[in-house]
Design a protein around this motif. Structure first.
Motif, PDB file in Angstrom:
ATOM      1  N   ASP A  74       1.002  -1.292   0.024  1.00  0.00           N
ATOM      2  CA  ASP A  74       0.459  -0.274   0.069  1.00  0.00           C
ATOM      3  C   ASP A  74       0.692   1.232  -0.464  1.00  0.00           C
ATOM      4  OD1 ASP A  74      -2.068  -1.681   0.111  1.00  0.00           O
ATOM      5  OD2 ASP A  74      -2.681  -1.741   2.595  1.00  0.00           O
ATOM      6  N   GLY A  75       2.026   1.232   0.801  1.00  0.00           N
ATOM      7  CA  GLY A  75       2.777   1.982   0.602  1.00  0.00           C
ATOM      8  C   GLY A  75       4.089   2.406   0.165  1.00  0.00           C
ATOM      9  N   PRO A  76       5.448   3.164   0.608  1.00  0.00           N
ATOM     10  CA  PRO A  76       6.287   3.325  -0.360  1.00  0.00           C
ATOM     11  C   PRO A  76       7.317   1.611   0.020  1.00  0.00           C
ATOM     12  CG  PRO A  76       6.029   4.900   1.919  1.00  0.00           C
ATOM     13  CD  PRO A  76       4.973   4.248   1.378  1.00  0.00           C
ATOM     14  N   VAL A  77       8.184   1.419  -0.628  1.00  0.00           N
ATOM     15  CA  VAL A  77       8.715   0.355  -0.482  1.00  0.00           C
ATOM     16  C   VAL A  77      10.273   0.569  -0.644  1.00  0.00           C
ATOM     17  CG1 VAL A  77       9.000  -1.748  -1.104  1.00  0.00           C
ATOM     18  CG2 VAL A  77       6.973  -0.660  -1.334  1.00  0.00           C
ATOM     19  N   LEU A  78      11.154   0.676   0.192  1.00  0.00           N
ATOM     20  CA  LEU A  78      12.659   0.783   0.416  1.00  0.00           C
ATOM     21  C   LEU A  78      12.733  -0.804  -0.592  1.00  0.00           C
ATOM     22  CD1 LEU A  78      15.070   2.803   0.229  1.00  0.00           C
ATOM     23  CD2 LEU A  78      15.797   1.259   2.452  1.00  0.00           C
ATOM     24  N   ILE A  79      14.139  -0.719  -1.137  1.00  0.00           N
ATOM     25  CA  ILE A  79      14.363  -2.813  -2.264  1.00  0.00           C
ATOM     26  C   ILE A  79      15.623  -2.304  -1.631  1.00  0.00           C
ATOM     27  CG2 ILE A  79      15.806  -3.303  -3.685  1.00  0.00           C
ATOM     28  CD1 ILE A  79      12.957  -2.248  -5.772  1.00  0.00           C
ATOM     29  N   ILE A  80      16.464  -2.820  -0.295  1.00  0.00           N
ATOM     30  CA  ILE A  80      17.620  -3.450   0.443  1.00  0.00           C
ATOM     31  C   ILE A  80      18.458  -4.155  -0.889  1.00  0.00           C
ATOM     32  CG2 ILE A  80      18.976  -3.605   2.460  1.00  0.00           C
ATOM     33  CD1 ILE A  80      16.400  -2.908   4.131  1.00  0.00           C
ATOM     34  N   MET A  81      19.976  -3.887  -1.022  1.00  0.00           N
ATOM     35  CA  MET A  81      20.874  -4.226  -2.080  1.00  0.00           C
ATOM     36  C   MET A  81      21.737  -4.212  -1.500  1.00  0.00           C
ATOM     37  SD  MET A  81      20.424  -3.842  -6.189  1.00  0.00           S
ATOM     38  CE  MET A  81      18.340  -4.525  -6.362  1.00  0.00           C
ATOM     39  N   ASP A  82      22.174  -5.949  -0.505  1.00  0.00           N
ATOM     40  CA  ASP A  82      23.397  -5.950  -0.210  1.00  0.00           C
ATOM     41  C   ASP A  82      24.614  -5.727  -0.537  1.00  0.00           C
ATOM     42  OD1 ASP A  82      22.574  -6.026   2.686  1.00  0.00           O
ATOM     43  OD2 ASP A  82      21.996  -8.394   2.619  1.00  0.00           O
ATOM     44  N   ALA A 127      17.739   0.826 -15.077  1.00  0.00           N
ATOM     45  CA  ALA A 127      16.670   0.148 -14.654  1.00  0.00           C
ATOM     46  C   ALA A 127      16.671   0.904 -13.478  1.00  0.00           C
ATOM     47  CB  ALA A 127      16.253  -0.635 -15.494  1.00  0.00           C
ATOM     48  N   ILE A 128      17.759   0.747 -12.719  1.00  0.00           N
ATOM     49  CA  ILE A 128      17.367   0.874 -10.784  1.00  0.00           C
ATOM     50  C   ILE A 128      17.558   2.790 -11.214  1.00  0.00           C
ATOM     51  CG2 ILE A 128      19.103   1.692  -8.908  1.00  0.00           C
ATOM     52  CD1 ILE A 128      20.096  -1.241  -9.479  1.00  0.00           C
ATOM     53  N   LEU A 129      17.735   3.396 -11.746  1.00  0.00           N
ATOM     54  CA  LEU A 129      17.692   4.577 -11.868  1.00  0.00           C
ATOM     55  C   LEU A 129      16.350   5.526 -12.519  1.00  0.00           C
ATOM     56  CD1 LEU A 129      21.082   5.870 -13.036  1.00  0.00           C
ATOM     57  CD2 LEU A 129      20.412   6.699 -10.524  1.00  0.00           C
ATOM     58  N   GLU A 130      15.770   4.340 -13.269  1.00  0.00           N
ATOM     59  CA  GLU A 130      14.865   4.529 -13.640  1.00  0.00           C
ATOM     60  C   GLU A 130      13.675   4.856 -12.962  1.00  0.00           C
ATOM     61  OE1 GLU A 130      11.765   2.887 -17.996  1.00  0.00           O
ATOM     62  OE2 GLU A 130      13.981   2.684 -17.788  1.00  0.00           O
ATOM     63  N   ILE A 131      13.726   3.276 -12.344  1.00  0.00           N
ATOM     64  CA  ILE A 131      12.582   3.049 -11.320  1.00  0.00           C
ATOM     65  C   ILE A 131      12.529   3.713  -9.864  1.00  0.00           C
ATOM     66  CG2 ILE A 131      11.996   1.284  -9.563  1.00  0.00           C
ATOM     67  CD1 ILE A 131      13.396  -0.312 -11.409  1.00  0.00           C
ATOM     68  N   SER A 132      13.596   4.658  -9.509  1.00  0.00           N
ATOM     69  CA  SER A 132      13.951   5.385  -8.895  1.00  0.00           C
ATOM     70  C   SER A 132      13.331   6.321  -9.287  1.00  0.00           C
ATOM     71  CB  SER A 132      15.317   5.048  -7.686  1.00  0.00           C
ATOM     72  OG  SER A 132      15.773   5.381  -8.938  1.00  0.00           O
ATOM     73  N   ALA A 133      13.029   6.860 -10.324  1.00  0.00           N
ATOM     74  CA  ALA A 133      12.931   8.837 -10.295  1.00  0.00           C
ATOM     75  C   ALA A 133      11.415   9.191 -10.730  1.00  0.00           C
ATOM     76  CB  ALA A 133      13.796   8.883 -11.901  1.00  0.00           C
ATOM     77  N   GLU A 134      10.811   7.067 -10.965  1.00  0.00           N
ATOM     78  CA  GLU A 134       9.011   7.154 -11.311  1.00  0.00           C
ATOM     79  C   GLU A 134       8.364   8.638 -10.363  1.00  0.00           C
ATOM     80  OE1 GLU A 134       8.014   3.207 -11.305  1.00  0.00           O
ATOM     81  OE2 GLU A 134       9.278   2.941 -12.887  1.00  0.00           O
ATOM     82  N   LYS A 135       7.269   8.862 -11.314  1.00  0.00           N
ATOM     83  CA  LYS A 135       6.562  10.057 -10.495  1.00  0.00           C
ATOM     84  C   LYS A 135       4.975   9.990 -10.473  1.00  0.00           C
ATOM     85  CE  LYS A 135       9.745  13.194  -9.744  1.00  0.00           C
ATOM     86  NZ  LYS A 135       9.661  13.192  -8.581  1.00  0.00           N
ATOM     87  N   PRO A 136       4.193   9.359  -9.452  1.00  0.00           N
ATOM     88  CA  PRO A 136       4.685   9.429  -8.237  1.00  0.00           C
ATOM     89  C   PRO A 136       5.839   8.421  -8.270  1.00  0.00           C
ATOM     90  CG  PRO A 136       2.499   8.690  -7.948  1.00  0.00           C
ATOM     91  CD  PRO A 136       2.675   9.201  -9.663  1.00  0.00           C
ATOM     92  N   ARG A 137       6.655   8.901  -6.877  1.00  0.00           N
ATOM     93  CA  ARG A 137       7.803   7.723  -6.519  1.00  0.00           C
ATOM     94  C   ARG A 137       7.837   6.746  -5.394  1.00  0.00           C
ATOM     95  NH1 ARG A 137      12.467   8.131  -3.721  1.00  0.00           N
ATOM     96  NH2 ARG A 137      11.890  10.058  -2.722  1.00  0.00           N
ATOM     97  N   LYS A 138       7.426   5.706  -5.451  1.00  0.00           N
ATOM     98  CA  LYS A 138       6.625   4.665  -4.358  1.00  0.00           C
ATOM     99  C   LYS A 138       7.833   4.027  -3.844  1.00  0.00           C
ATOM    100  CE  LYS A 138       3.566   0.977  -3.193  1.00  0.00           C
ATOM    101  NZ  LYS A 138       2.510   0.499  -4.009  1.00  0.00           N
ATOM    102  N   ILE A 139       8.969   3.590  -5.042  1.00  0.00           N
ATOM    103  CA  ILE A 139      10.252   2.277  -5.116  1.00  0.00           C
ATOM    104  C   ILE A 139      11.699   3.325  -4.924  1.00  0.00           C
ATOM    105  CG2 ILE A 139      11.584   0.446  -5.480  1.00  0.00           C
ATOM    106  CD1 ILE A 139       8.639  -0.180  -6.619  1.00  0.00           C
ATOM    107  N   SER A 140      12.646   3.383  -3.651  1.00  0.00           N
ATOM    108  CA  SER A 140      14.127   3.715  -3.522  1.00  0.00           C
ATOM    109  C   SER A 140      14.415   2.221  -3.414  1.00  0.00           C
ATOM    110  CB  SER A 140      13.352   4.651  -2.593  1.00  0.00           C
ATOM    111  OG  SER A 140      13.186   4.863  -1.258  1.00  0.00           O
ATOM    112  N   PHE A 141      16.089   2.864  -3.496  1.00  0.00           N
ATOM    113  CA  PHE A 141      16.843   1.519  -3.651  1.00  0.00           C
ATOM    114  C   PHE A 141      17.634   1.877  -2.611  1.00  0.00           C
ATOM    115  CE2 PHE A 141      15.308   0.916  -7.550  1.00  0.00           C
ATOM    116  CZ  PHE A 141      15.307  -0.118  -8.089  1.00  0.00           C
ATOM    117  N   GLY A 142      18.159   0.914  -0.843  1.00  0.00           N
ATOM    118  CA  GLY A 142      19.168   0.861  -0.183  1.00  0.00           C
ATOM    119  C   GLY A 142      20.013   0.249  -1.029  1.00  0.00           C
ATOM    120  N   ILE A 143      21.620   0.963  -1.162  1.00  0.00           N
ATOM    121  CA  ILE A 143      22.817  -0.134  -1.504  1.00  0.00           C
ATOM    122  C   ILE A 143      22.737   0.046   0.244  1.00  0.00           C
ATOM    123  CG2 ILE A 143      24.631   0.367  -2.888  1.00  0.00           C
ATOM    124  CD1 ILE A 143      21.994  -0.230  -4.028  1.00  0.00           C
ATOM    125  N   THR A 144      23.859  -1.427  -0.143  1.00  0.00           N
ATOM    126  CA  THR A 144      25.456  -0.874   1.050  1.00  0.00           C
ATOM    127  C   THR A 144      26.707  -1.893   0.353  1.00  0.00           C
ATOM    128  OG1 THR A 144      25.216  -3.492   1.346  1.00  0.00           O
ATOM    129  CG2 THR A 144      23.631  -2.001   3.475  1.00  0.00           C
TER     130      THR A 144
END
Length: 215
Positions: A74-82, A127-144
């Motif tokens: 329902d809400g925003p999501v952070l995709i965490i990539m180790d 593709a990662i940059l494109e997804i994280s720049a979508e409007k309205p933005r719901k998905i973002s990426f967390g990189i370790t």
């Protein structure tokens, strides 16, 4: 500060995030805890999982499969990539390799494989940059990462960067004290040995250790 900023918006997604620091200091744990504090979803992509898809050429399909799962929240999501510095690595210009007259077939095969691998990585970053720049933005990426210098500048400029260092002496003492009850599982006799003097001694002896090392 981030919690306060995010809570001030009715519709939000976290910015892309880069957590950099040595192995074992809790980078992934920090991202997961941030999501819990903000009560948002997160999907963790284990280290090496996307690399396997890159090798097979199924990386874009895999990324879109993750995106589809995230879109069901329902809400925003952070995709965490180790340990994902290679997944958003710097994109050099792709140079087409022209065969030479004296080229050996094995050499050309190796160069072709390198070129294919590079093209796949560039496509994944895009593709990662494109997804994280979508409007309205719901998905973002967390990189370790522990190799911040290898990350593509375009991703860095679109990310919130946090540096996590190895714990200082006071923090090391706290880590030891926190985990002792778990290690001794209710045997209170350990309290007579691990007094404040012993904890101070252990904290001094573990200089340069990460939290994982101490545990």
């Amino acid at each position: 500060e981030m919690v306060k900023a995010v809570n001030s918006h009715e519709e939000f997604a976290l910015p892309n995030m880069i957590i950099q620091g040595p192995t074992g200091v809790g980078k992934t744990m920090l991202l997961e805890e941030l999501c819990r504090q903000l009560k948002i979803g997160f999907i963790r992509v284990p280290s090496g999982a996307m690399e396997a898809h890159l090798a097979r050429g199924t990386h874009i399909e895999a990324l879109h499969a993750i995106k589809e799962i995230a879109s069901k929240f329902d809400g925003p999501v952070l995709i965490i990539m180790d340990d994902a510095e290679e997944l958003v690595g710097k994109r050099p210009p792709v140079i087409k390799i022209e065969p030479q007259e004296d080229s050996h077939a094995s050499w050309m095969s190796l160069k072709k494989a390198e070129e294919t691998n590079l093209q796949r990585r560039v496509a994944l970053v895009n593709a990662i940059l494109e997804i994280s720049a979508e409007k309205p933005r719901k998905i973002s990426f967390g990189i370790t990462t522990n190799r911040f210098q290898t990350i593509d500048p375009a991703f860095i400029t679109r990310a919130f960067v946090v540096r996590v260092n190895s714990p200082q002496e006071k923090q090391r003492k706290s880590i030891v004290a926190t985990h002792l009850p778990t290690i001794f599982r209710g045997d209170l006799n350990y309290l007579t040995f691990f007094d404040q003097r012993m904890l101070d001694h252990m904290a001094k002896k573990t200089e340069g250790f990460s939290g994982r090392d101490i545990v």
